[in-house]
Structure formats: C-alpha cells, structure tokens
Design an enzyme around this catalytic site. Structure first.
Site, short mmCIF file in Angstrom:
data_model
loop_
_atom_site.label_atom_id
_atom_site.label_comp_id
_atom_site.label_asym_id
_atom_site.label_seq_id
_atom_site.Cartn_x
_atom_site.Cartn_y
_atom_site.Cartn_z
N THR A 27 0.86 -1.18 0.00
CA THR A 27 0.00 0.00 0.00
C THR A 27 0.90 1.23 0.00
O THR A 27 1.95 1.24 0.63
CB THR A 27 -1.04 -0.03 1.15
OG1 THR A 27 -2.03 0.96 0.89
CG2 THR A 27 -0.44 0.21 2.52
N CYS A 34 -2.99 7.08 8.23
CA CYS A 34 -3.57 5.74 8.14
C CYS A 34 -2.54 4.72 8.62
O CYS A 34 -1.34 5.00 8.65
CB CYS A 34 -3.97 5.41 6.71
SG CYS A 34 -5.14 6.58 5.98
N HIS A 67 -5.44 -1.23 4.94
CA HIS A 67 -5.05 0.18 4.99
C HIS A 67 -6.14 0.89 5.81
O HIS A 67 -7.16 1.32 5.29
CB HIS A 67 -4.98 0.74 3.56
CG HIS A 67 -4.48 2.14 3.45
ND1 HIS A 67 -3.56 2.52 2.50
CD2 HIS A 67 -4.76 3.26 4.14
CE1 HIS A 67 -3.30 3.83 2.61
NE2 HIS A 67 -4.03 4.30 3.60
#
Lengths: 162, 211
Positions: free
Chosen positions: A23, A29, A46
């Site tokens: 990711t 995040c 995520h």
C-alpha cells in the site's frame, strides 16, 4: 511468477505467497500486515479511522476502520485456510503529517489509529511482532507473507525492513 | 434552517451545485494567483478549477500517483466554516517559486530545503491562502480565516490522507475544489480547498442556494 498486489486507501486484500502485497503513501492511516506463520496466506489492511462504532452514519466500507477492517481481514485469511492461532502482525503508519493544533482531535487520528489497531489485534490474540509508527512522515509498505518481511519506504530515508 | 449536508447525498450536491462550487474556486484561486504574481513579480496563469468527487483510492491519481513527492502547505480553515486547504507543488516547482520569492537567494537546483526556504514557502502559502479565503468570505458574508500554515515534503498519498480522513467519518468519498496554476516555465502547482462536509451546506446557503 510472483506479483505484488496493491491495496488502496481504506481497503484490504489478501495474498498467497510468493506474492507480495503493498500500500502506497500511508500518512495518518495504518498499514496492518498479518501472516499465517505456518502457511502461505497473508493480508494487508489500509486502516483510515479507529472505530466504526464512533460513527453515526451507517457505513458501507468496513475496511476503513481498525475494528471492522481487521475482523474482515482475519475472516478472509481464514477463508483461505489460514489459522488464527498462527497469525502474527506487523504494523506501520499512523503519522501526524502536519503539526496543526487547532483541531487537536482530528489531528491526533494517527495515534488513535495505532492504538485502535493494537487493541483489536490484542482482542483477537494476534501478537504484533514489529512496528514502525507515529512521527511525522508518510510511508509506503510492501509485505511478503512468505518470509514475513515488511519493507518500509519513506521520502529521504533508507528502505527499512522490519 | 440549514439542513446538514451530511444528511444529503454528496453525488447529488456535486451535480446540482457543480458550477457554483467551480465558480467559488475560480474567484478564490484567481485572487490567490494575483497575490502570488505580485509577490514574485511575474505572471501566473491558472486553469479552470475542477470540482471533484473522488473515491479515496483515486486521490493519489489526481497528482501523479500516491508516491509522487510533493511540497505541501496545509492550513486549517476556521470561523463559520471548517475544513482544510492545501497548497501543493512538485519539489522542483516549489524550489523555483521560493527562489523567485527570495529574489534569487534560494537554491533551486538542490532538492533539499533550507530553514529559510521552508519558512518562505510557509509564508507564500499563508499569503495566497489568505487571499483565497478572503474573497470567499466576501462573497458568502461568512467569517473564514486560516490557521497558521504547516509545511511538509512527502508523498502525495500521505499528504492527501489528511483531508480524506475528515471525509471518511461521513462516507467513502471526498469532495474537493481543485485549481491548477502555472507560469511560463518552472512553476506548476495545485490549490485544493476541502471544506468539511457540513460547511458545503453553509457556503451554498450563504450564496442563496436551496440546500
């Protein structure tokens, strides 16, 4: 021929070794990577927000939250034959991108995400064996369930492996 | 009585008020660009602003991928409305812009930022964001002011996750007003206004739109 599967923001995916999973540009995040140490199944979420229950509106995307996202990731991994008893996790992200203090609450979301992820993994009995969280910069992560290698890239820094 | 935007569908709002929001972006960014041109003493052009309703995973694509390194100046928007504003430039663009602001005393060929350049960049962000928000406040008659600027040099995805998270509380998409500006050679950047979801309702009703 192995490939690298991409997980978007507020999304989650599983993979089977030797494939890897990645990711890009995690800010506040948190990237939650889980693998079955006795098998080939791995997964990455995520996570964008800490708690689905703190939100009033009905939510459609369960991957977005630490609580529901991790539950779903574990469920999908188990559906592929992984065993929860053998699962271990590595986490990265949860930065505070800007030191803007007026809306202290929303700016602390990085820390709150990390805490929520740890709490959820604790409830599920999945140990966190490594982490690279907090601070003030973005991270791109690549996870290889075959070895458990979790690569972390950040701007102007050496690639680290945890 | 202002109905809370969060009760409304973002897609409906976007399609019904697209032109109004675009015009807001046009006025705000127009003023910001004038301020910027004056500061650097040369002409800056801008493209027609765009109003975008994006899925979170499409965010990175608006500026060349999640890992594109950008210089971002972030300001919170406060007062009658709340939200955030981002002034984003590619690294080399930012260095050239700062060099012009510093009247040639910057180091445009070195990718690193000196302390002086960082504070010059924050000040640029402060001035042009002020110009943008002032014009917005004038048209809407709302009190709108920016927080002090905060600067970072990082991946586009990580920078844009900050306003995205605000929208994540309400749904799975983000609504933003984006303006692109450029000069004849080196400078190419973006200006993104992201009012919080409830603030869209306040802005639109202040303009006499039925919300």
């Amino acid at each position: 021929m192995s490939e690298i599967i991409k997980v978007g923001m507020a999304d989650l995916k599983t993979c089977i070794a030797p494939d890897g999973i990645t990711t890009l540009g995690l800010g506040s995040c948190v990237g939650v990577a889980i693998r079955d140490t006795g098998g080939k199944v791995g997964g990455l979420a995520h996570v964008m927000l800490p708690d689905s229950k703190a939100i009033k509106n009905s939510q459609t995307n369960i991957a977005k939250f630490a609580d529901t996202g991790i539950d779903e990731l574990v469920r999908q991994m188990e559906a592929l034959g992984a065993s929860r008893r053998r699962m271990v996790a590595k986490i990265a992200g949860g930065a505070t991108m800007f030191n803007y203090t007026a809306k202290a609450d929303s700016m602390q979301v990085g820390c709150r995400n990390v805490e929520a992820v740890k709490k959820k993994l604790g409830e599920l009995g999945i140990p966190i064996i490594a982490e690279d969280t907090g601070l003030n910069y973005g991270r791109t992560v690549v996870f290889y369930p075959e070895t458990g290698e979790f690569q972390i890239k950040a701007v102007g820094k050496q690639v680290t492996v945890i | 009585m202002v109905k809370q935007m969060s009760e409304l569908d973002l897609e409906t709002v976007t399609s019904q008020y697209y032109d109004v929001l675009k015009e807001l972006g046009n006025i705000g960014a127009g003023n910001a660009m004038t301020a910027l041109s004056q500061m650097i003493g040369s002409k800056i052009d801008m493209r027609v602003p765009q109003v975008k309703l994006l899925e979170f995973d499409e965010l990175g694509t608006i500026i060349g991928g999640e890992e594109q390194i950008m210089v971002g100046v972030f300001l919170g928007v406060e007062g009658d409305i709340s939200g955030s504003m981002l002034f984003l430039l590619e690294q080399s663009s930012a260095k050239h812009l700062i060099n012009k602001v510093m009247m040639g005393m910057g180091s445009p060929d070195d990718p690193e930022f000196t302390e002086m350049e960082r504070s010059a960049m924050q000040e640029v962000g402060n001035i042009i964001t002020g110009a943008y928000l002032n014009s917005l406040a004038m048209i809407t008659n709302l009190t709108i002011y920016p927080s002090p600027p905060s600067l970072t040099v990082d991946m586009a995805g990580a920078i844009l996750s900050v306003p995205a998270i605000e929208f994540g509380i309400y749904g799975d998409k983000i609504l933003m007003i984006q303006s692109q500006f450029f000069d004849d050679v080196e400078i190419d950047g973006f200006f993104v206004l992201v009012p919080d979801i409830d603030s869209y309702a306040k802005i639109l009703s202040a303009l006499g739109m039925p919300v």
